[in-house]
Design an enzyme around this catalytic site. Structure first.
Site, PDB file in Angstrom:
ATOM      1  N   ARG A 120      77.531 -34.193  -7.773  1.00 44.41           N
ATOM      2  CA  ARG A 120      77.637 -35.466  -8.508  1.00 44.41           C
ATOM      3  C   ARG A 120      78.357 -36.467  -7.615  1.00 44.41           C
ATOM      4  O   ARG A 120      78.993 -36.078  -6.633  1.00 44.41           O
ATOM      5  CB  ARG A 120      78.382 -35.289  -9.829  1.00 44.41           C
ATOM      6  N   GLU A 124      85.453 -41.611 -13.175  1.00 43.09           N
ATOM      7  CA  GLU A 124      86.458 -41.549 -12.101  1.00 43.09           C
ATOM      8  C   GLU A 124      85.958 -42.187 -10.805  1.00 43.09           C
ATOM      9  O   GLU A 124      85.802 -41.511  -9.773  1.00 43.09           O
ATOM     10  CB  GLU A 124      86.880 -40.095 -11.853  1.00 43.09           C
ATOM     11  N   GLU A 164      91.286 -37.320 -20.251  1.00 41.52           N
ATOM     12  CA  GLU A 164      91.063 -35.926 -19.843  1.00 41.52           C
ATOM     13  C   GLU A 164      92.368 -35.315 -19.380  1.00 41.52           C
ATOM     14  O   GLU A 164      93.115 -35.950 -18.623  1.00 41.52           O
ATOM     15  CB  GLU A 164      90.117 -35.836 -18.633  1.00 41.52           C
ATOM     16  N   LYS A 199      82.533 -23.366 -14.753  1.00 43.24           N
ATOM     17  CA  LYS A 199      82.545 -22.348 -15.811  1.00 43.24           C
ATOM     18  C   LYS A 199      83.875 -21.613 -15.927  1.00 43.24           C
ATOM     19  O   LYS A 199      84.137 -20.969 -16.927  1.00 43.24           O
ATOM     20  CB  LYS A 199      81.395 -21.366 -15.640  1.00 43.24           C
ATOM     21  N   PHE A 200      84.724 -21.728 -14.903  1.00 47.15           N
ATOM     22  CA  PHE A 200      86.040 -21.093 -15.007  1.00 47.15           C
ATOM     23  C   PHE A 200      87.147 -22.113 -15.298  1.00 47.15           C
ATOM     24  O   PHE A 200      88.332 -21.806 -15.184  1.00 47.15           O
ATOM     25  CB  PHE A 200      86.347 -20.294 -13.732  1.00 47.15           C
ATOM     26  N   HIS A 201      86.746 -23.337 -15.633  1.00 49.51           N
ATOM     27  CA  HIS A 201      87.729 -24.363 -16.012  1.00 49.51           C
ATOM     28  C   HIS A 201      87.985 -24.214 -17.509  1.00 49.51           C
ATOM     29  O   HIS A 201      87.058 -24.075 -18.295  1.00 49.51           O
ATOM     30  CB  HIS A 201      87.132 -25.736 -15.709  1.00 49.51           C
TER      31      HIS A 201
END
Ligand code: GAL
Length: 681
Positions: free
Chosen positions: A118, A157, A316, A365-367
């Site tokens: 991104r 951001e 966030e 996926k591990f956040h």
């Protein structure tokens, strides 16, 4: 707009914001129904949606699929959850890059970034700007009057993960920008000092971005390119914002900042704070051994300051560990609530997270998330629900403002300039100085506003200047005026050295600060790696403990200032190290070496006394006490980051809002707990 008395708030949100980034496109629709049920259970009031959804919303150029977003917004609306709707322009689709490969940015070294992540955007690209404007316009037309819409979340951001592109399109854009800033090629030659090393240009067309050079490139060119890159991102933001204002009047527009100095270095948030309707921020703990709650408080204070003191919103943070550091510790029990409520104490109108439901696939996926892979039978979920309930008890604070005791000067442009190569010592780091001075004030329980060096400082009894290498003549006049009128100023070494073009101010250092500090610096004398110097109080001066400095010394010649500590060793032995200058009704301190911890505390404690700020001696270490005040009353937040129970003295009785109990003159704050008292009267 945030500089007006009351900043716009998300439309239809009558509570503190609580929720997170919600990416339901990663899940089958039946999960959405469980999501909203759980959101209601946890007290979620707003979610951010659609931030990365361009490829789903516009699967082919000019063909749109809004059906899923219609259903999602309707579902949120019937469940009473407000939507912070993204413009997805941080993630252009694959088809866009096939058609416009030159919109992928070029690194300084000439490497073309690839699709597949991104934020791979050349912000000078005309096709990108046109496509971004188009999808923004489509969204605005479709959802301007959707009843769930509370706020627009433009892009994501800006400045992260990259802020500058060095391609040929950017070169053309840069030349145009230079014309606006300097007027002519002669003026650029003068500003950049191109007589040095034969860098003179005959025409603007000869100028390129500061790409990789064999040895150090022109510093003023690099500084201007940092300004240009920041301005280019801002042009992109304001283009989207103006479309949204035109097509959806009355809906506030924001973009999520990252003010923490370690998280986004390339954005001049002073300028951005003036462009958004409501300042919002993202903050993540950097767990590399720093005191994370101090770093958090500093980022929150900086965010409030770029909002002009008005309330802002934490868009966030994380419920537990992140996944992008070398080691990603889980948050300790209660830490998430302390983090959230510290942001709220420092002006945030709520606490939101990345993200609602932990992803099964992809890079994050591990956040951690509000709904973890472990589901609702988990500590994280229980703490999330408890936080939602707690925030529901604090609605009254909306619109109140954090009360500050002192100010710290901060300027991103000065930071950019002093971070360039070939400075007197690579051990000097402006961000480190800001962190260390801030921590010292935090440990004295002072709440700090940040201020631009040219801002009106008259409201603050104490102003601290950690390392303001680049300082304009106006800054010099401003600080002199501030002190003459009774302020107390503390300035660290390597301040006031160059002008806006990174040219050394004429005459001895510290240029525009000589008068206010009452001294000159004949020579910098940075120390070797690991070397220290001892400072003692000279005869005749008030006695004080010996201090130890490192990294830097100056050869200081007093010209009106008195010596409070002098060097006992090092090249400047016997000369002033810490000075104090009485000027008009005020006092200006100069600290010519790097002091940290208790050594810096000792000096700042003296300055605090000069400023007439009473010592907050009754408060324990790592117990954060902050006030918000406004029409609805005064609220005292007490956050105990320590492992020991403590008490906080109250100057008025009140009601503790999280427990509902009356609070008299001493408020008990158990280890790790947060208390919020609405003071009577
Ligand atoms: C933020 C970003 C989010 C997510 C998060 C993870 O910087 O806006 O999309 O990536 O980091 O910590």
């Amino acid at each position: 707009m945030p500089h007006s008395e009351s900043a716009p708030t998300p439309v239809g949100l009558h509570k503190l914001a609580f929720g997170g980034d919600y990416n339901p496109e990663q899940w089958p629709e039946e999960v959405w129904h469980e999501d909203v049920r759980l959101m209601r259970e946890a007290g979620v009031t707003m979610v951010s949606v659609g931030i990365f959804s361009w490829a789903l919303l516009e699967p082919e150029p000019g063909r749109y699929d809004f059906g899923w977003l219609d259903r999602l917004l309707d579902l949120l609306h019937v469940n009473g959850i407000r939507a912070d709707l993204g413009t997805p322009t941080v993630a252009p689709p694959a088809w866009f890059y096939r058609a416009h490969p030159e919109a992928l940015p070029l690194s300084r070294d000439g490497v073309r970034y690839a699709f597949g992540s991104r934020g791979a955007i050349c912000h000078s690209s005309a096709p990108y700007r046109a496509a971004a404007a188009n999808i923004t316009e489509q969204l605005a037309r479709r959802y301007a009057s959707h009843p769930a819409l509370a706020m627009w979340h433009v892009h994501n951001e800006y400045g992260v993960p990259i802020s500058a592109c060095y391609c040929d399109n950017c070169a053309v854009h840069f030349r145009h920008w230079l014309t606006g800033r300097h007027g002519s090629v002669d003026a650029v030659n003068e500003a950049w000092g191109t007589a040095f090393w034969g860098q003179r240009y005959n025409t603007l067309d000869e100028i390129d971005p500061p790409r990789t050079t064999p040895t150090v490139g022109n510093p003023a060119q690099q500084l201007d390119y940092a300004r240009f890159a920041d301005a280019t991102l801002r042009e992109n933001f304001t283009a989207e914002r103006d479309i949204l204002h035109r097509l959806a009047p009355g809906i506030p527009v924001t973009t999520n900042f990252m003010t923490a100095l370690s998280q986004c270095e390339s954005i001049d948030y002073w300028a951005w704070g003036r462009e958004v309707d409501l300042v919002t921020n993202d903050h993540y703990l950097i767990t590399d051994g720093r005191r994370t709650h101090v770093n958090l408080a500093m980022a929150a204070d900086l965010t409030r300051s770029v909002a002009g003191g008005a309330p802002w919103l934490l868009l966030e943070h994380s419920t537990s560990g992140v996944n992008w550091q070398p080691r990603n510790p889980a948050k300790r029990p209660g830490e998430m609530a302390r983090n959230s409520l510290s942001h709220v104490a420092r002006g945030s109108e709520g606490a939101m997270f990345f993200q609602w439901r932990q992803s099964r696939r992809g890079a994050e996926k591990f956040h951690s998330a509000m709904v973890p892979h472990a589901g609702t039978d988990s500590r994280v979920w229980r703490e999330v629900s408890a936080l939602g309930a707690d925030l529901g008890l604090l609605d009254g604070i909306r619109g109140t403002r954090t009360v500050a005791d002192a100010a710290m000067l901060w300027d991103w442009q000065s930071w950019w300039a002093q971070s360039l190569e070939w400075r007197p010592s690579e051990d000097h780091d402006a961000r480190e100085r800001a962190d260390t001075y801030y921590a010292s004030l935090y440990d004295q329980h002072l709440t700090v506003d940040f201020a631009h060096p040219e801002a009106d400082l008259s409201a603050y009894p104490l102003v601290v200047v950690p390392a303001l290498y680049l300082a304009t003549e106006e800054t010099g006049r401003n600080l002199r005026r501030y002190v003459e009128n009774g302020g107390t100023l503390v300035v660290s070494y390597f301040s006031g050295i160059v002008d806006a073009d990174d040219a050394v101010h004429p005459g001895p250092y510290p240029g525009v600060l000589r008068d206010v500090l009452g001294l000159t610096v004949e020579e910098f004398s940075p120390l070797g790696e690991g070397e220290t110097v001892r400072l003692t109080t000279p005869e005749g001066a008030p006695e004080g403990p010996d201090l130890t400095g490192d990294v830097w010394t100056d050869v200081v010649i007093p010209r009106g200032a008195e010596t409070v500590w002098s060097y006992a060793d090092g090249i400047p032995a016997g000369r002033p190290a810490v000075t104090r200058h009485q000027l008009g009704k005020g006092t200006a301190w100069y600290v010519s070496t790097r002091l940290s911890g208790p050594h810096l505390d000792t000096v700042l404690d003296r300055a605090r006394a000069d400023a007439g700020i009473a010592a907050r001696t009754g408060l324990a270490h790592d117990v954060e006490v902050v006030r918000r005040a406004g029409e609805s009353g005064t609220y005292l937040f007490a956050i105990n980051h320590s492992g020991a129970d403590t008490e906080v003295a109250l100057d008025a009785p009140g009601t503790e809002l999280l427990t509902g109990k009356p609070a008299a003159d001493r408020l008990a704050v158990p280890a790790g707990a947060v208390r919020v008292v609405r003071l009577d009267g």
